[in-house]
Every structure is written in structure tokens, then in C-alpha cells.
Design a protein around this motif. Sequence first.
Motif: not given
Length: 475
Positions: A366-367, A369-371, A373-374, A406
Amino acid sequence: MILPDSILSVLGSTAIVLILLRLVLKTSVILIVRKWLRCMGDLCYVWQRYRVPQYNQLFQENELYRKISVYIHSLASVEDSDFANLVTGSRSNDVVLSLDPNQTVFDCFLGARVSWTNVVEESDGRRCFVLRIRKKDKRRILRPYLQHILSKYEEFERELKLYINCENRRLSDGRWRSVPFTHQSTMETVAMDSDLKNKVKFDLELFLKSKQYYHRLGRVWKRSYLLQGPSGTGKSSFVAAMAKLLRYDVYDVDLSQVSNDADLKLLLLQTTPRSLILIEDLDRFLINKLAPVSLSGVLNFMDGVISCCGEERVMVFTTNGSDPIDPTVVRPGRIDVHVQFGLCDFSSFKTLANSHLGIKEHRLFPQVEEIFQTGASLSSAEIGEIMMSNRNSPSRALKSVINALQTNSANKIRLTQSSSGRSTEEPGEPGGVICRESVHTVREFRKLYGLLRRSGRKESLDLGSADKDDSRNGS
């Protein structure tokens, strides 16, 4: 009554005979006599010979030659030839016997004895197999025997080949050289958009079944694909997966080894059906003119009359997508399917995690996937390399991927800010793609411009003070 001397002489003669028999059995005298008797017997028959050349009169590879070669090297009688080569097979622990030039092997079919000789001409290096059959058996077994060879060839697991074109080769020996194609990429292991991959896979499978459809349309049974995308996005791996799916040999055309347009046509003529013809980095050759091949030569290669001299072919062209290509090259009809390769997304990331780390789910997904999406992104090659370096610890590998994403996201934000600042200060400058090198160049120019500006101000101040002093002295 037998005398003792007679018994001794009989025993001595028997011993000598046994010793001679033992020597004969331990040596090759029997094999030599058998071979001599066979040669004497062959002189009593009339033989018919057939040549199977490696290339035909148009210097195209004779597919029958390749099939016969596979069949001959599968015969047990290869071990009985005077000379045979020991080579590594498709697997590292396989040892294969290969027939040496000008050696003969024997085969039996329907009670008839035939022979195959591997002939290599000393003058020009031409290769061929010579089949020898007794004339009385010719009509009875020739065609059934050839059909038997073709059916046996289909039973073997055909080894895919990668062909590369060579420069300054003898025309009679062909321009292509082959090596086993052992690339392990498959459609399941390629990391790309799953919907796009399934569409291309369906298109390839449909092509294999469309021979009659193409003929009904009056078109050559071939298909062309253009793979576009930055380096490291998986284009070459996808080409290998296409070849594995189709079970086609790959002909990798190196345009730098092509002397002119006619030479490019000759290379196409020497390819075989059921092949994938690949030209990588087409845009680099067309735009930078790195090869002596003209644009018209490439267009004729793609869909000219010469491209119709063979069927069941798939042509694949790759570009990096950074420079525009002449629209005449990529128009419909020349390129049937356009495939755009982008940077790695979360779906492709999961494919890489499954193939490289053996995991389908993880608490860090999930982490990741969130990155994604950014807007953070890396190429599939970059993420795959990170996973390979940390393959013993999936958690460490995923954390390394998160850190890399990141960092990439932070760099993008920094580049966006510098881009917006530059557009505010320099409104007349045209927009475009911004890279790190260009940002550093602009910053260095601004520093230099600031220094020049400050030095100019200092000189003007000095000049102003000097003028004031001069005016005071004059007054």
C-alpha cells in the motif's frame, strides 16, 4: 595311441590360436574387415545421390537443410563415424555429438540402407548434405523417407535461434550467423501494463491463425509492430517474449553492418518463414544517419515488393520515442500495431515483485502504491536492479524501492519549482522537457550573469565617483 609329442604340439597350436583370437577381439581388425566388406559390397550396386544445399540459388537458407541437420545429429550412428565433434547442447550439462565435415553416417528405412555425407566445399565453403540411396530402392522409399524426416523434426523440441548479420562474408556462405536463443523472458515475466500486454498477446495469437484470411485479402501473411519508449522500459524483453510465444527465430538486423539498400534487401531474402525480424533504435539511424541505408531503403524493407518474398513473418521496430520519426515510416500499412512503453507503474511493480522476489502481496505494497499515485516513477530496469540486489530480503528490497521512488519524487518537485521560477523570471523562453543537466546549466549561467552584473555596477560606481571628483576639481 596319441604320442606325448603330438599332444604338446596340439596344445601349442591351440594356445597360439587363442592368443591370436584374443588379439583380434581386442583390436579393431573386425571393424576394419567389416568396413572393407561393406565397401566391396557397395561396388556391386548402382547408387542415386541427392544434394541438399544450405542455401539456394537466391542465397536464401534452405529450410530442408536445417531439418535434415537436426535429424542426422539425432541418429545413433553418428557415434560410429570416424570424426565427430563434442559440443554443449541447449543446457549446460548436455553434450551433443556433431558430425564433422566430409563424414558419413548410415540410416535404415523400410529395410533399405541409406547414407548421409556432410560435405563442405574447400573452394568456397559451401555446405550441403549428400543423400545416397540404391537405385532399386529409390522409388520405393525416397518420398516416404523424407516425410519421415520432417515428421521426426516436428517431434523434436525445436531450439530457437538468434541470427545476426555479419559484414564481409562470402556470398555463397550467407550473411547470417546464428546462436541458440536462450532468453528467459516470457509474457508472464514482462513488467508492463497488463491490459496492453494481453491485447498484444491476443493480436499475436490471432495472427498465427490468420493465414487464409490474409490470402483472401490479397495481403502477405506478416505483421509489423513499433515499440516506443525510453530505455529500460522493457522493449527488448518484450521482443524476446514475443519470439517465445510465437516459437519464431529472431533475426536481429544491425544497420551499421549493412553496406547499402541492396544489401538490406539481400538480408531480408535470406531470412526464413516463421521468423521475427528486429531492428532496434530505428529513430537513431534515421535521424542521425548512422548507417548508409536510405529512407527509401528502409521503407522498401518494411513493406516493399521485396518484403513479399516470404510469409509468416513478424517485423518489430523499436524507438526511444524522444525524437519524431518521419510519418511515412509509421503510417498505417507499414506499422500495424503501435505499443507505447512507459515508466513502471504499480501494476508492473507487482509483476516485478512476483518474478524477482517471489511475493504477490506484502505489507509495504500500500505504501508503494501511494507513492506511485503521487507521480513518482522509475523504469522497470531500475526497479528490477534494486530487487535483484536485495533478493535475499524482500522487505529490504521494497524499502529500497520506496526510498528510490521518494528520491525521484523529490527531484521532480525540485525540478518543477525551478521550472516555474525560470518561467516567471524569463517569460519569453519557450517551454519543453526539462532535464537535470539543463537546470544546472541555467543556474551556472545565472551565477555568472550575477557576477558580471555586480562587477558592472562596481565599475559604474567607480566611474561615477571619478566624474564627481573631476567636476569638483574643475570648479
